[in-house]
Scaffold this active site. Structure first.
Site, PDB file in Angstrom:
ATOM      1  N   CYS A 107      62.106  35.749 -63.127  1.00 32.09           N
ATOM      2  CA  CYS A 107      63.396  36.276 -63.601  1.00 32.09           C
ATOM      3  C   CYS A 107      63.216  37.101 -64.874  1.00 32.09           C
ATOM      4  CB  CYS A 107      64.360  35.136 -63.889  1.00 32.09           C
ATOM      5  SG  CYS A 107      64.651  34.096 -62.468  1.00 32.09           S
TER       6      CYS A 107
HETATM    7  C1  BEZ Z   1      61.025  32.117 -61.334  1.00 29.41           C
HETATM    8  O1  BEZ Z   1      62.217  32.402 -61.405  1.00 29.41           O
HETATM    9  O2  BEZ Z   1      60.212  32.577 -62.087  1.00 29.41           O
HETATM   10  C2  BEZ Z   1      60.577  31.168 -60.280  1.00 29.41           C
HETATM   11  C3  BEZ Z   1      61.489  30.310 -59.725  1.00 29.41           C
HETATM   12  C4  BEZ Z   1      61.048  29.435 -58.727  1.00 29.41           C
HETATM   13  C5  BEZ Z   1      59.749  29.468 -58.273  1.00 29.41           C
HETATM   14  C6  BEZ Z   1      58.850  30.356 -58.830  1.00 29.41           C
HETATM   15  C7  BEZ Z   1      59.280  31.206 -59.841  1.00 29.41           C
END
Ligand code: BEZ
Length: 211
Positions: free
Chosen positions: A45
């Site tokens: 994100c």
């Molecule tokens: C992320 O948002 O970075 C993420 C969320 C779940 C699994 C892997 C990465």
């Protein structure tokens, strides 16, 4: 019930990192991208929001307002934005909604309980000036989206809206486009003065009209 293409995007009011907003007022008469991410302070994100911030000028050129959503609280967003700016070398100027009561996530069907009961998946909606939903994509939490592709889709949608053309597979800015089937071949010359090629009666190509 989930939203489908052509449905009117539900309006809402929300607390965001840029103050309280009314979605429709925020969009005005332009285009919009509403996209969710699973949680603040997560690696994928962080890169997605950084990339979006770095493309702000490209979105603005296309008259597109961008709005991110997560179910985390506002104070958390504010701290995370500092990290995004620092690590992604950007300035996050678009609002991030704090959807703590999940009102927006539920209205847009952004929580997929078999993937996660308490986090939004990576949903993205493109909304037209008529407030209708033009594109819906859903990615899993572990795959960051390609924001160049979002710009490409916006360009395609705007070409269709303005010139009655569609874009073929893997189309890129500047390449030939497809005359929509609703236009009769005999009407093409008047509408597309740059010329056209009828590969088949149903496959008519023309140079990109706004180039
Ligand atoms: C992320 O948002 O970075 C993420 C969320 C779940 C699994 C892997 C990465």
């Amino acid at each position: 019930m989930s939203l489908r293409l052509g449905d009117i995007a539900p309006n809402f009011t929300a607390k965001t990192s840029a103050g309280d907003i009314d979605f429709y007022e925020f969009l005005g008469n332009g285009w919009g991208i509403l996209f969710s991410h699973p949680a603040d302070y997560t690696p994928v994100c962080t890169t997605e929001l950084g990339k979006t911030a770095l493309l702000q000028e490209e979105f603005a050129k296309r008259n597109v307002k961008v709005l991110a959503v997560s179910v985390d609280p506002l104070e958390k967003h504010m701290g995370w934005i500092k990290d995004i700016n620092e690590t992604q070398k950007c300035e996050v100027n678009f609002p991030i909604i704090a959807d703590e009561d999940r009102k927006i996530s539920e209205a847009y069907d952004m929580i997929h309980p078999n993937a996660s009961v308490n986090a939004t998946v990576r949903s993205l909606f493109i909304i037209g000036p008529d407030k209708a939903v033009k594109l819906i994509i859903t990615y899993p939490a572990s795959t960051g989206r390609n924001f160049q592709e979002m710009l490409r889709v916006i360009d395609s949608l705007q070409l269709t809206a303005n010139y009655s053309v569609a874009t073929p597979a893997d189309w890129k800015e500047g390449e030939d486009v497809v005359v929509v089937p609703a236009i009769k071949t005999e009407d093409i010359p008047a509408k597309f003065p740059k010329g056209f090629t009828a590969v088949k009666p149903y496959l008519r190509l023309t140079p990109q009209p706004n180039k």
